[in-house]
Design a protein around this motif. Structure first.
Motif, mmCIF file in Angstrom:
data_model
loop_
_atom_site.group_PDB
_atom_site.id
_atom_site.type_symbol
_atom_site.label_atom_id
_atom_site.label_comp_id
_atom_site.label_asym_id
_atom_site.label_seq_id
_atom_site.Cartn_x
_atom_site.Cartn_y
_atom_site.Cartn_z
ATOM 1 N N ASP A 183 30.271 -42.989 24.062
ATOM 2 C CA ASP A 183 28.748 -42.831 24.123
ATOM 3 C C ASP A 183 28.325 -41.498 23.180
ATOM 4 N N ALA A 184 28.794 -40.606 23.234
ATOM 5 C CA ALA A 184 28.636 -39.377 22.377
ATOM 6 C C ALA A 184 28.718 -39.526 21.120
ATOM 7 N N TRP A 185 29.630 -40.343 20.696
ATOM 8 C CA TRP A 185 29.738 -40.499 19.171
ATOM 9 C C TRP A 185 28.450 -41.668 18.781
ATOM 10 N N ILE A 186 28.429 -42.558 19.552
ATOM 11 C CA ILE A 186 27.386 -43.525 19.266
ATOM 12 C C ILE A 186 25.939 -43.176 18.966
ATOM 13 N N GLN A 187 25.604 -42.162 20.203
ATOM 14 C CA GLN A 187 24.195 -41.707 20.088
ATOM 15 C C GLN A 187 24.137 -40.651 18.947
ATOM 16 N N ARG A 188 25.221 -39.988 18.480
ATOM 17 C CA ARG A 188 25.167 -39.168 17.239
ATOM 18 C C ARG A 188 24.764 -40.050 16.143
ATOM 19 N N ALA A 189 25.457 -41.279 16.007
ATOM 20 C CA ALA A 189 25.437 -41.993 14.666
ATOM 21 C C ALA A 189 24.140 -42.302 15.025
ATOM 22 N N LEU A 190 23.598 -42.995 15.956
ATOM 23 C CA LEU A 190 22.128 -43.375 16.013
ATOM 24 C C LEU A 190 21.163 -42.343 15.501
ATOM 25 N N ARG A 191 21.248 -41.341 16.146
ATOM 26 C CA ARG A 191 20.223 -40.230 15.811
ATOM 27 C C ARG A 191 20.437 -40.062 14.146
ATOM 28 N N CYS A 192 21.514 -39.928 13.699
ATOM 29 C CA CYS A 192 21.721 -40.039 12.435
ATOM 30 C C CYS A 192 20.960 -41.131 11.561
ATOM 31 N N VAL A 193 20.907 -42.367 12.126
ATOM 32 C CA VAL A 193 20.512 -43.573 11.496
ATOM 33 C C VAL A 193 18.803 -43.245 11.395
ATOM 34 N N VAL A 251 29.374 -54.229 19.151
ATOM 35 C CA VAL A 251 28.625 -52.770 18.872
ATOM 36 C C VAL A 251 29.092 -52.416 17.686
ATOM 37 N N LEU A 252 30.255 -52.405 17.317
ATOM 38 C CA LEU A 252 30.822 -52.038 15.936
ATOM 39 C C LEU A 252 30.382 -52.736 14.839
ATOM 40 N N SER A 253 30.030 -54.214 15.127
ATOM 41 C CA SER A 253 29.301 -54.885 14.084
ATOM 42 C C SER A 253 27.960 -54.585 13.869
ATOM 43 N N LEU A 254 27.144 -54.211 14.844
ATOM 44 C CA LEU A 254 25.947 -53.840 14.894
ATOM 45 C C LEU A 254 25.819 -52.495 14.079
ATOM 46 N N LEU A 255 26.553 -51.590 14.425
ATOM 47 C CA LEU A 255 26.589 -50.463 13.697
ATOM 48 C C LEU A 255 26.877 -50.492 12.220
ATOM 49 N N ASP A 256 27.874 -51.352 12.081
ATOM 50 C CA ASP A 256 28.149 -51.512 10.575
ATOM 51 C C ASP A 256 26.737 -52.231 9.871
ATOM 52 N N ASP A 257 25.994 -53.047 10.459
ATOM 53 C CA ASP A 257 24.759 -53.602 10.047
ATOM 54 C C ASP A 257 23.850 -52.347 9.815
ATOM 55 N N CYS A 258 23.754 -51.456 10.700
ATOM 56 C CA CYS A 258 22.761 -50.246 10.594
ATOM 57 C C CYS A 258 23.252 -49.586 9.331
ATOM 58 N N VAL A 259 24.422 -49.369 9.201
ATOM 59 C CA VAL A 259 25.082 -48.484 8.121
ATOM 60 C C VAL A 259 24.625 -49.341 6.822
ATOM 61 N N ARG A 260 25.065 -50.445 6.800
ATOM 62 C CA ARG A 260 24.718 -51.248 5.467
ATOM 63 C C ARG A 260 23.058 -51.202 5.094
ATOM 64 N N GLU A 261 22.407 -51.449 6.013
ATOM 65 C CA GLU A 261 20.764 -51.379 5.683
ATOM 66 C C GLU A 261 20.360 -49.805 5.387
ATOM 67 N N VAL A 262 20.956 -48.788 6.095
ATOM 68 C CA VAL A 262 20.615 -47.602 5.633
ATOM 69 C C VAL A 262 20.877 -47.307 4.294
ATOM 70 N N GLU A 264 28.292 -42.412 7.629
ATOM 71 C CA GLU A 264 29.663 -43.241 7.556
ATOM 72 C C GLU A 264 30.793 -42.301 8.312
ATOM 73 N N GLN A 265 30.902 -41.247 7.987
ATOM 74 C CA GLN A 265 31.667 -40.322 8.795
ATOM 75 C C GLN A 265 31.721 -40.541 10.422
ATOM 76 N N LEU A 266 30.588 -40.515 11.031
ATOM 77 C CA LEU A 266 30.109 -40.749 12.462
ATOM 78 C C LEU A 266 30.695 -42.314 12.707
ATOM 79 N N LEU A 267 30.244 -43.258 11.894
ATOM 80 C CA LEU A 267 31.071 -44.601 12.179
ATOM 81 C C LEU A 267 32.515 -44.571 12.286
ATOM 82 N N ALA A 268 33.148 -43.804 11.269
ATOM 83 C CA ALA A 268 34.444 -43.720 11.464
ATOM 84 C C ALA A 268 35.001 -43.277 12.641
ATOM 85 N N ARG A 269 34.076 -42.111 13.096
ATOM 86 C CA ARG A 269 34.487 -41.617 14.395
ATOM 87 C C ARG A 269 34.411 -42.532 15.640
ATOM 88 N N VAL A 270 33.299 -43.276 15.809
ATOM 89 C CA VAL A 270 32.962 -44.306 16.610
ATOM 90 C C VAL A 270 34.188 -45.493 16.361
#
Length: 498
Positions: A338-348, A405-416, A375-381
């Motif tokens: 949860d902590a890593w996902i929230q940090r990734a979302l805030r980075c988005v 969740v991983l698939s959707l976060l991948d989508d987020c990184v790709r769009e960003v 991308e580093q945060l996604l690796a940690r997720v």
């Protein structure tokens, strides 16, 4: 597993260059040690010191890497002296080893530099046990360590410093907290307890090779945070060791230390360690195990019975790590995830805001740095979620949700990433719709990170003539779809706590 190593993406061929430079730097360090007149023990010490200097130093900037490399001897030499002086005092030697374990893990709170110095200190003590270092050997070992670190630094920062042409790599710090709430503090206690178990049981198995058990416990804790990550890493370490021992029977044992073929295989193992580290811990451990067998062959002590002891000690170390993370101040997988996902979302959100500012004409805005951090945060997720998606996970519903969740976060990184590329175009324009879309992304992130996962999916569909809006639209869609799996996971944890 083969596919994961050899077909995994390698943007800019960074892993390939990292591995090739590792072989070159270690080979140069060993050559310099040999020319300096060092014995085989000194050359092995120098080679391992160079490997650590090239492998473990991961500061974000080249200057930071150079400073950390210069500090490595300050962490290694006192530990080497202590290990040699206490060689014939088992109780003091063992207690000092456990103190080095705890201090090395605790040092991770100071980021990549603390991590590198902690690893170097531990491995220096470990190598002293591996080579049975005594006070009489200290002058040669000191010289070999200093010369090899300097040689590795000459290759890394002089001959082939490819990082100078790359943007600084963002290295996310572990989740915070104070006292025992801090992950690094808990891990220091866990690692010391696990290493204590491994040390005692390992000495029952072998009075000479007990340190392999302590080493196994230590390396299982490296780059892990939660108990789930540690369990998965322990499984992969044992698997890699088993495969490495099997390969050793076919390769290392028949050679019996023959210099030329052993040197070629050592170079191949070094390349494998560096090349596979980022994508497969199992393959990395296979290479480490074969490397150790080849070094034992050079030292003239390799035999089949030794490989059996190696496997047993690794199993003991893995059990010590498992017991420690389960029983001593456990850190749950879900809390860390949860902590890593929230940090990734805030980075988005931050990356989106930087891209919008760049499109609005702010030349100081740099979304590329935020993308690298994301991308580093996604690796940690991915690392934290690994236990949930592991094939041995007996909970299929959680496995499916984690993969979603991983698939959707991948989508987020790709769009960003796509949005940042559009923003880098000097001809790209900004309009009010971009500001509105960015505001909706901010609102969605606040809802996801604030526990209120009720998000309205976007309805308007931009045309291909508006690439920035198209990326933002897809980003909004991915964030809205994240609401369901994140809300479901949150509800399950609340029910479990009642």
């Amino acid at each position: 597993m083969l596919k994961r190593v050899f077909v995994a993406p390698d943007p800019g061929r960074v892993r390939l260059r990292f591995a090739a430079r590792g072989v070159l730097g270690i080979g140069f360090a060993v050559l310099v040690s040999g020319l300096a007149g060092h014995t085989l023990v000194g050359m092995v010490t120098g080679g391992l010191a160079a490997l650590l200097a090239l492998f473990t130093v991961t500061d974000a900037t080249v200057r930071g890497q150079a400073v950390t490399t210069a500090l490595l001897p300050l962490a290694g030499l006192p530990v080497l002296a202590a290990a040699a002086e206490l060689h014939d005092q088992p109780v003091a030697r063992d207690l000092t080893f456990l103190a080095v374990v705890g201090a090395g893990v605790y040092a991770r709170r100071w980021g990549p530099r603390g991590h590198s110095l902690g690893v170097f200190a531990f491995m220096t003590y470990f190598v002293a046990q591996f080579l049975h270092a005594t006070p009489g050997r200290l002058p040669e070992l000191y010289a070999a360590l200093l010369l090899s670190v300097a040689s590795a630094a000459a290759v890394r920062f002089g001959l082939w410093c490819y990082e100078r042409r790359m943007p600084p790599a963002a290295v996310p710090a572990p989740p915070g907290g104070r006292g025992l709430a801090r992950v690094t503090t808990r891990q220091a206690v866990q690692a010391t307890a696990g290493a204590g178990f491994a040390l005692v049981v390992g000495q029952v198995i072998s009075g000479e090779r007990w340190y392999w058990a302590v080493g196994a416990t230590w390396w299982i804790f490296v780059n892990t945070t939660s108990r789930g990550e540690t369990l998965v890493r322990g499984f992969r370490r044992v698997m890699g060791t088993v495969l490495g021992i099997a390969l050793g029977f076919l390769v290392a044992v028949p050679l019996q230390g023959a210099h030329l073929p052993t040197a070629v295989l050592v170079a191949a193992c070094v390349f494998g360690i560096f090349y596979s580290a980022a994508v497969s811990y199992t393959w990395m451990m296979l290479c480490v195990t074969v490397l150790a067998e080849l070094l034992y062959g050079l030292l003239g002590v390799l035999e089949p019975a030794l490989l059996a002891v190696r496997l047993a000690e690794t199993a003991v170390g893995a059990v010590g790590a498992v017991l420690a993370v389960l029983l001593v101040l456990p850190v749950t997988t879900h809390a860390i995830t949860d902590a890593w996902i929230q940090r990734a979302l805030r980075c988005v959100h931050s990356a989106t805001a930087e891209a919008a500012a760049r499109l609005a004409g702010d030349e100081s805005a740099d979304p590329a740095q935020r993308v690298a951090e994301l991308e580093q945060l996604l690796a940690r997720v991915r690392l934290s979620v690994a236990p949930l998606v592991h094939p041995l996970n007996p909970l299929p519903a959680r496995k499916r949700r984690a993969r979603h969740v991983l698939s959707l976060l991948d989508d987020c990184v790709r769009e960003v990433r796509g949005l940042a590329a559009v923003a880098a175009d000097p001809e790209a324009s900004h309009d009010a719709r971009l500001a509105a879309a960015c505001w909706r992304v901010e609102t969605a992130v606040e809802a996801l990170t604030g526990g209120n996962a009720a998000i309205t999916a976007p309805t308007d569909r931009p045309t291909a003539m508006d690439p920035a809006l198209a990326h933002l639209h897809s980003l909004e869609q991915a964030l809205s779809e994240l609401a369901h799996p994140l809300r479901t996971a949150s509800e399950r944890r609340m029910v479990a706590a009642e």
